[in-house]
Write a protein that holds these residues in place. Structure first.
Motif, PDB file in Angstrom:
ATOM      1  N   GLY A 126      53.132  46.191 -16.579  1.00 43.63           N
ATOM      2  CA  GLY A 126      52.447  47.239 -17.625  1.00 43.63           C
ATOM      3  C   GLY A 126      53.744  48.770 -17.230  1.00 43.63           C
ATOM      4  N   SER A 127      54.106  48.725 -16.425  1.00 46.31           N
ATOM      5  CA  SER A 127      55.417  49.769 -15.987  1.00 46.31           C
ATOM      6  C   SER A 127      56.194  49.295 -16.436  1.00 46.31           C
ATOM      7  CB  SER A 127      55.799  49.675 -14.274  1.00 46.31           C
ATOM      8  OG  SER A 127      54.841  50.171 -14.115  1.00 46.31           O
ATOM      9  N   GLU A 128      57.223  47.785 -16.764  1.00 47.07           N
ATOM     10  CA  GLU A 128      58.492  47.591 -17.697  1.00 47.07           C
ATOM     11  C   GLU A 128      57.726  48.158 -19.175  1.00 47.07           C
ATOM     12  OE1 GLU A 128      61.408  46.795 -17.085  1.00 47.07           O
ATOM     13  OE2 GLU A 128      60.337  46.668 -14.594  1.00 47.07           O
ATOM     14  N   ALA A 129      55.961  47.659 -19.729  1.00 44.79           N
ATOM     15  CA  ALA A 129      55.961  48.139 -21.258  1.00 44.79           C
ATOM     16  C   ALA A 129      56.267  49.502 -21.384  1.00 44.79           C
ATOM     17  CB  ALA A 129      54.998  47.465 -21.733  1.00 44.79           C
ATOM     18  N   ALA A 130      55.693  50.375 -19.845  1.00 44.33           N
ATOM     19  CA  ALA A 130      55.433  52.072 -20.406  1.00 44.33           C
ATOM     20  C   ALA A 130      56.427  52.525 -20.102  1.00 44.33           C
ATOM     21  CB  ALA A 130      54.533  52.168 -18.998  1.00 44.33           C
ATOM     22  N   ARG A 131      57.666  52.239 -20.567  1.00 46.12           N
ATOM     23  CA  ARG A 131      59.282  52.811 -20.083  1.00 46.12           C
ATOM     24  C   ARG A 131      59.734  52.448 -21.624  1.00 46.12           C
ATOM     25  NH1 ARG A 131      59.329  49.697 -15.147  1.00 46.12           N
ATOM     26  NH2 ARG A 131      59.352  51.475 -13.502  1.00 46.12           N
ATOM     27  N   GLY A 136      54.071  51.200 -29.557  1.00 40.09           N
ATOM     28  CA  GLY A 136      53.617  52.531 -29.924  1.00 40.09           C
ATOM     29  C   GLY A 136      52.172  52.511 -28.707  1.00 40.09           C
ATOM     30  N   ALA A 137      52.256  51.857 -28.189  1.00 41.93           N
ATOM     31  CA  ALA A 137      51.014  52.220 -27.287  1.00 41.93           C
ATOM     32  C   ALA A 137      51.328  50.689 -26.172  1.00 41.93           C
ATOM     33  CB  ALA A 137      49.542  52.328 -27.761  1.00 41.93           C
ATOM     34  N   VAL A 138      50.186  51.162 -24.790  1.00 41.25           N
ATOM     35  CA  VAL A 138      50.653  49.953 -23.946  1.00 41.25           C
ATOM     36  C   VAL A 138      48.923  50.133 -23.534  1.00 41.25           C
ATOM     37  CG1 VAL A 138      51.428  49.158 -21.899  1.00 41.25           C
ATOM     38  CG2 VAL A 138      52.874  50.477 -23.661  1.00 41.25           C
ATOM     39  N   LEU A 139      48.099  49.150 -23.434  1.00 40.57           N
ATOM     40  CA  LEU A 139      47.080  48.651 -23.608  1.00 40.57           C
ATOM     41  C   LEU A 139      47.227  47.449 -21.246  1.00 40.57           C
ATOM     42  CD1 LEU A 139      44.720  47.669 -26.041  1.00 40.57           C
ATOM     43  CD2 LEU A 139      44.818  49.927 -23.763  1.00 40.57           C
ATOM     44  N   ILE A 140      47.119  48.818 -20.283  1.00 39.86           N
ATOM     45  CA  ILE A 140      47.409  47.976 -19.703  1.00 39.86           C
ATOM     46  C   ILE A 140      44.999  47.360 -18.516  1.00 39.86           C
ATOM     47  CG2 ILE A 140      47.808  47.751 -16.941  1.00 39.86           C
ATOM     48  CD1 ILE A 140      49.555  49.609 -17.963  1.00 39.86           C
ATOM     49  N   GLU A 141      45.003  45.900 -18.862  1.00 38.54           N
ATOM     50  CA  GLU A 141      43.828  45.902 -18.298  1.00 38.54           C
ATOM     51  C   GLU A 141      44.066  44.336 -16.759  1.00 38.54           C
ATOM     52  OE1 GLU A 141      39.347  44.124 -20.399  1.00 38.54           O
ATOM     53  OE2 GLU A 141      41.979  44.280 -21.208  1.00 38.54           O
ATOM     54  N   PRO A 142      43.499  45.748 -15.513  1.00 37.14           N
ATOM     55  CA  PRO A 142      43.500  44.980 -14.280  1.00 37.14           C
ATOM     56  C   PRO A 142      41.715  44.812 -14.365  1.00 37.14           C
ATOM     57  CG  PRO A 142      43.507  46.930 -13.569  1.00 37.14           C
ATOM     58  CD  PRO A 142      44.313  46.696 -15.355  1.00 37.14           C
ATOM     59  N   TRP A 143      42.109  43.821 -13.005  1.00 36.14           N
ATOM     60  CA  TRP A 143      40.477  43.903 -13.014  1.00 36.14           C
ATOM     61  C   TRP A 143      40.308  43.950 -11.548  1.00 36.14           C
ATOM     62  CZ3 TRP A 143      35.873  42.602 -15.918  1.00 36.14           C
ATOM     63  CH2 TRP A 143      34.985  42.064 -14.960  1.00 36.14           C
TER      64      TRP A 143
END
Length: 288
Positions: A126-131, A136-143
């Motif tokens: 998620g951190s790599e993608a957010a950079r 256009g958007a990043v969805l991060i879904e941990p559990w």
């Protein structure tokens, strides 16, 4: 995925290639498209920022997911959306269902799906993608409530989103919201939709509550529905109000307490069918 490290290397390569092909999106706000809600928020939510979406219970995760997808669509425009999911989410709630995404107006072919075995892998991806300014958007879904998802981790995600301009959404279910650097925090649950002709299920309806806004906007609670055709939220005449507001409301804007919810409040995301050949969902690209 062979391992978190190998998947992360693959993801970095794909994001670097995408960044070379794409001009960064303009930094500004992402409006909901619902005038009353946008006005209360000063125009919408910050585009280059981290935002949190919580489901109060696992049963509300589909609603929270639909709300997050709507925001991602509004933020992304025609840009790709990267979705990072922890493997256990599939086991607990089911895999993403491409036809369900299509019903919300999101082409599954625009979704780059990344899976990780644990929360550490989810946060790294998620951190790599957010950079990446190409997204256009990043969805991060941990559990669950992993220890690694602390205030420091949220600050890293927030700084990454601010630097790239990619709207980053952290999606969580049935957990107590911890301290966070997210710009906004939302609690989302499902509400009954209004039937269309022939008693067909109507647009998905969400009960949303703003729990925190770092710019000082007061808590508020709204009912909104998502229009696939307009790709926009709109106020749903049920219980829209600002927290602490006084005075009555017109009875026409109240939900019938005896009205039974439709059998399908939301477009289903998880598929109750076997995965496609090779373990991939049709139409969704997978990194790693």
């Amino acid at each position: 995925m062979r391992s978190n490290s190998l998947a992360l290397n693959d993801l970095r390569r794909q994001l670097e290639e995408a960044a070379l092909r794409t001009v960064p999106a303009a930094v500004g706000q992402v409006s909901f498209g619902a005038p009353g809600l946008d006005a209360a928020l000063g125009g919408g939510i910050a585009r280059a920022a981290l935002h949190e979406v919580y489901a109060p219970a696992t049963a509300d995760l589909a609603a929270a997911t639909g709300f997050a997808v709507g925001l991602a669509i509004r933020a992304a425009g025609m840009r790709p959306i990267l979705w990072v999911r922890q493997d256990v989410v599939d086991a607990e709630t089911g895999r993403l269902h491409p036809p369900g995404l299509t019903e919300l107006g999101l082409d599954p072919g625009r979704v780059l799906l990344v899976r990780a075995r644990d929360a550490v892998g989810v946060l790294r991806a998620g951190s790599e993608a957010a950079r990446c300014p190409a997204l256009g958007a990043v969805l991060i879904e941990p559990w669950g409530e992993p220890r690694c998802l602390d205030l420091t981790a949220s600050r890293r995600l927030s700084l990454a989103a601010e630097g790239s301009g990619a709207t980053t959404l952290l999606l969580r279910a049935s957990v107590s919201p911890p301290p966070s650097a997210a710009r906004t925090r939302w609690l989302v649950s499902a509400l009954p939709s209004q039937a269309l002709e022939a008693n067909a299920p109507g647009d998905p309806v969400f009960g949303i509550r703003l729990l925190r806004h770092r710019s000082g906007v007061a808590e508020g609670e709204w009912s909104v529905e998502w229009s696939r055709d307009r790709q926009s939220f709109q106020e749903h005449a049920v219980r829209n109000h600002r927290a602490g507001a006084t005075g009555g409301q017109d009875d026409r804007h109240r939900a019938d307490p005896d009205a039974a919810p439709l059998s399908r409040t939301l477009v289903p995301f998880p598929a109750d069918r076997p995965a496609a050949a090779g373990g991939e969902e049709p139409g969704i690209r997978r990194a790693g």
